[in-house]
Enzyme design. Sequence first.
Site, PDB file in Angstrom:
ATOM      1  N   ALA A 136      88.873  57.680 121.284  1.00 48.05           N
ATOM      2  CA  ALA A 136      89.352  57.528 119.905  1.00 48.05           C
ATOM      3  C   ALA A 136      89.762  58.880 119.330  1.00 48.05           C
ATOM      4  O   ALA A 136      89.054  59.862 119.487  1.00 48.05           O
ATOM      5  CB  ALA A 136      88.268  56.912 119.033  1.00 48.05           C
ATOM      6  N   ASP A 137      90.916  58.895 118.672  1.00 46.87           N
ATOM      7  CA  ASP A 137      91.317  60.079 117.921  1.00 46.87           C
ATOM      8  C   ASP A 137      91.005  59.827 116.446  1.00 46.87           C
ATOM      9  O   ASP A 137      90.410  58.807 116.096  1.00 46.87           O
ATOM     10  CB  ASP A 137      92.790  60.418 118.149  1.00 46.87           C
ATOM     11  CG  ASP A 137      93.740  59.296 117.743  1.00 46.87           C
ATOM     12  OD1 ASP A 137      93.341  58.400 116.968  1.00 46.87           O
ATOM     13  OD2 ASP A 137      94.894  59.311 118.201  1.00 46.87           O
ATOM     14  N   SER A 138      91.405  60.737 115.568  1.00 47.22           N
ATOM     15  CA  SER A 138      91.063  60.594 114.150  1.00 47.22           C
ATOM     16  C   SER A 138      91.696  59.342 113.540  1.00 47.22           C
ATOM     17  O   SER A 138      91.083  58.675 112.705  1.00 47.22           O
ATOM     18  CB  SER A 138      91.461  61.835 113.363  1.00 47.22           C
ATOM     19  OG  SER A 138      92.846  62.080 113.493  1.00 47.22           O
TER      20      SER A 138
END
Length: 138
Positions: A90-92
Amino acid sequence: MATVSATCLRFQPLFSQSNKSSQAAASLKPVSVGWAKNNGFPSLKASRFRVSCAAKPETVEKVIEIVRKQLALTPETELTNESKFAALGADSLDTVEIVMALEEEFDINVEEENSQNITTVREAADMIDKLVQDKAEG
């Protein structure tokens, strides 16, 4: 005349780790707390002491379901209460989408400051249970 020089208490999880729905409490460790009579302050005897809310198992399971869906994870991908969003890829933006899905599912509003501190399934579940409880009381 008899005197007591110390008192010792031991706290342990009362959950069966064999029950899949008890995974939220699976990482709890026993902790001993002793009070020495001469100083009156407790000394913690544990390799790691962490105080945290124990989210309801059903909340943890729902968070896992939402994280799995938002990140398009396969059923074979193991998710636990300690799973870190970043370790799952997951990224931001993904994290923001997870928080939005949690808000919708649980009918809560997460403050931006709180959403930035969510990095694991456990943190999300603990925050949700607290917000749901606050909403019910308020």
